[in-house]
Design a protein around this motif. Structure first.
Motif, PDB file in Angstrom:
ATOM      1  N   HIS A 140       0.848  -1.192   0.000  1.00 44.72           N
ATOM      2  CA  HIS A 140       0.000   0.000   0.000  1.00 44.72           C
ATOM      3  C   HIS A 140       0.885   1.244   0.000  1.00 44.72           C
ATOM      4  CE1 HIS A 140      -3.730  -2.279   1.088  1.00 44.72           C
ATOM      5  NE2 HIS A 140      -2.804  -3.129   1.519  1.00 44.72           N
ATOM      6  N   SER A 190       0.845  -7.988   4.064  1.00 42.69           N
ATOM      7  CA  SER A 190       0.453  -6.687   3.537  1.00 42.69           C
ATOM      8  C   SER A 190       1.277  -5.611   4.223  1.00 42.69           C
ATOM      9  CB  SER A 190      -1.040  -6.436   3.770  1.00 42.69           C
ATOM     10  OG  SER A 190      -1.469  -5.266   3.093  1.00 42.69           O
ATOM     11  N   ASP A 218       1.940  -1.487   4.822  1.00 43.87           N
ATOM     12  CA  ASP A 218       1.601  -0.075   4.684  1.00 43.87           C
ATOM     13  C   ASP A 218       2.910   0.681   4.523  1.00 43.87           C
ATOM     14  OD1 ASP A 218       0.811   2.555   4.759  1.00 43.87           O
ATOM     15  OD2 ASP A 218       0.093   2.526   6.824  1.00 43.87           O
ATOM     16  N   SER A 238      -4.658  -2.113   4.742  1.00 41.91           N
ATOM     17  CA  SER A 238      -3.676  -3.183   4.790  1.00 41.91           C
ATOM     18  C   SER A 238      -4.121  -4.309   5.715  1.00 41.91           C
ATOM     19  CB  SER A 238      -2.322  -2.629   5.234  1.00 41.91           C
ATOM     20  OG  SER A 238      -1.358  -3.651   5.337  1.00 41.91           O
ATOM     21  N   HIS A 255       0.412  -7.982   8.864  1.00 50.10           N
ATOM     22  CA  HIS A 255       0.479  -6.572   8.465  1.00 50.10           C
ATOM     23  C   HIS A 255       1.804  -6.002   8.940  1.00 50.10           C
ATOM     24  CE1 HIS A 255      -0.328  -2.251   8.259  1.00 50.10           C
ATOM     25  NE2 HIS A 255       0.000  -2.189   9.530  1.00 50.10           N
TER      26      HIS A 255
END
Length: 345
Positions: free
Chosen positions: A172, A236, A238, A249, A259
Motif C-alpha cells: 500500500h 500486507s 503499509d 492493509s 500486516h
C-alpha cells in the motif's frame, strides 16, 4: 562547506556556507558523493521529529568517501567508500548487544539527531558499528538509495514479513519504500499487488515486479485485493503511513496474515483505528519495521551484485543540491514516480 539549511520548521531551505563537521572519537567524516531525497526528510522539515535542533541540515540516505576518522576507529580508514543505515546504533545498549541496532536506545541519525547529508560533508557516529563498505559493483548514486527506503523494505519483506515464494503480498503506497518492497517481494517469488493513487507510479510498480495493481482512487481497495488474491493477502505492507492505508492493509489480509507497518505514522495518524476484532478472530499479526542493521547488509548487497535486485531502477533522476531545496518541501504532493538522488553539491 556548502549545505542545505532550514532555520525554522516549514520554512525556506537555503544553500549556506557552514563549518565543516569534525568526527567524534568513535566517528568519521564522509565526503558525500550522493544522497537520496526521502519523505522522511519532509517529515523532519515539517517538524514531526522531536530530535531536530534548528538550524538544521537534512539528509540521511548517503554514499561517500571517508576523509577523516576519530582516534578510536579500528575498522575503517580514510579513502574507504561507505554507506550507513539511517539508524546508527551505539553498539553498547541492550538492543545493540542483541543485534538490533535498528531500535538502539541511544541511536544517532544523520539528518535528525545531527546535521545530515544535504551537504558536502557529513559526520557519522558509532562508525565501527554502523558503516558498510560498498562493493565496487555498486555506484554512489545507486548506493544512496539504500540507507533508508531500500533497507527498510528489505527487512520488512525478508525478516519481518517472512515472505516466501508463492505468497500473495500487498504493498500500500508506491513511493520509495513501496517500490523497493515490490521489487524485493517479487525477487523472492511472491505474487505482488501494488496499491497507489497515481497511474504513472502504478505503471512503474508493474515494471518492478507487481503482477497486479489497484488504483485506490477508483476502487474499494479491500474488495479488490480479496478478489485478486482469492481471499486476502498473506502479507500486507503499509508503505505510506496513513490511517486509511493502515486500515486497508489490515482489512485486506487473509486469516493468520501479517500486516507490516513501515510508513511513518505522524500527526493525526499516530493512533489509527485498528479492527482488533479481526486481529483476534483471524489471528492476524501486526508488526512494525524500522530500518535494518548494518550487519544484515551483506545478504542484500549480494543480491544486488548478483543482479537479483536492481535498486538503480527506482531512480527517476539525479538533481543538484539547489534543486533539492525546492523539491523537499513539496514531497507531500507526490509529484515524482521514482527516487530522486542529489549528486551535485
Amino acid at each position: 562547506m556548502r549545505a542545505a539549511v532550514f532555520e525554522k520548521f516549514q520554512g525556506p531551505i537555503t544553500i549556506q556556507n557552514i563549518p565543516d563537521p569534525t568526527p567524534k572519537v568513535d566517528g568519521v567524516v564522509v565526503k558525500v558523493n550522493a544522497t537520496g531525497l526521502c519523505r522522511s526528510d519532509w517529515h523532519g522539515w515539517m517538524g514531526h521529529d522531536q530530535d531536530i535542533v534548528l538550524p538544521h541540515v537534512p539528509g540521511h540516505e548517503l554514499a561517500g568517501t571517508i576523509v577523516e576518522v576519530g582516534k578510536d576507529i579500528k575498522n575503517f580508514k580514510i579513502g574507504d567508500r561507505v554507506t550507513i543505515p539511517f539508524v546508527a546504533g551505539c553498539g553498547t545498549c541492550g538492543e545493540c548487544k542483541s543485534g538490533n541496532q535498528q531500535v538502539c536506545d541511544h541511536q544517532s541519525q544523520p539528518g535528525f539527531t545531527h546535521h545530515g547529508s544535504f551537504a558536502e560533508f557529513v559526520a557519522l557516529d558509532y562508525a565501527d558499528t554502523n558503516l558498510v563498505k560498498l562493493p565496487e559493483d555498486i555506484n554512489d548514486v545507486t548506493a544512496a538509495t539504500l540507507g533508508c527506503r531500500f533497507i527498510t523494505a528489505f527487512r520488512a519483506i525478508v525478516a519481518q514479513g517472512k515472505v516466501s515464494e508463492g505468497q500473495h503480498v500487498a504493498i500500500h503506497g508506491c513511493g520509495g519504500v513501496g517500490l523497493s518492497a515490490i521489487m524485493i517481494a517479487n525477487a523472492l517469488g511472491a505474487q505482488v499487488t501494488a496499491i497507489d493513487i497515481n497511474n504513472k507510479t502504478l505503471a512503474l510498480a508493474k515494471q518492478l515486479g507487481a503482477q497486479s495493481i489497484v488504483n485506490a482512487t477508483n476502487n474499494n481497495v479491500v474488495e479488490a485485493i480479496k478478489d485478486i488474491t482469492k481471499g486476502g493477502a498473506q502479507v500486507s505492507v503499509d508503505a505510506l503511513g496513513s490511517e486509511i492505508t493502515c486500515l486497508n492493509s489490515i482489512a485486506s489480509l487473509k486469516k493468520r496474515g501479517r500486516h507490516i507497518q513501515v510508513g511513518l505514522m505522524t500527526g493525526n495518524h499516530k493512533h489509527p483505528n485498528i479492527p482488533m476484532d479481526r486481529v483476534l478472530a483471524d489471528e492476524l499479526e501486526i508488526i512494525g519495521s524500522h530500518g535494518m542493521q548494518a550487519h544484515k547488509y551483506p545478504e542484500m548487497l549480494k543480491m544486488i551484485v548478483e543482479g537479483k535486485l536492481h535498486p538503480e531502477k527506482l531512480i527517476e533522476k539525479t538533481i543538484t543540491l539547489e534543486e533539492a531545496t525546492i523539491t523537499l518541501p513539496n514531497m507531500n504532493k507526490f509529484q515524482n514516480k521514482g527516487v530522486l538522488v542529489v549528486n551535485s553539491f
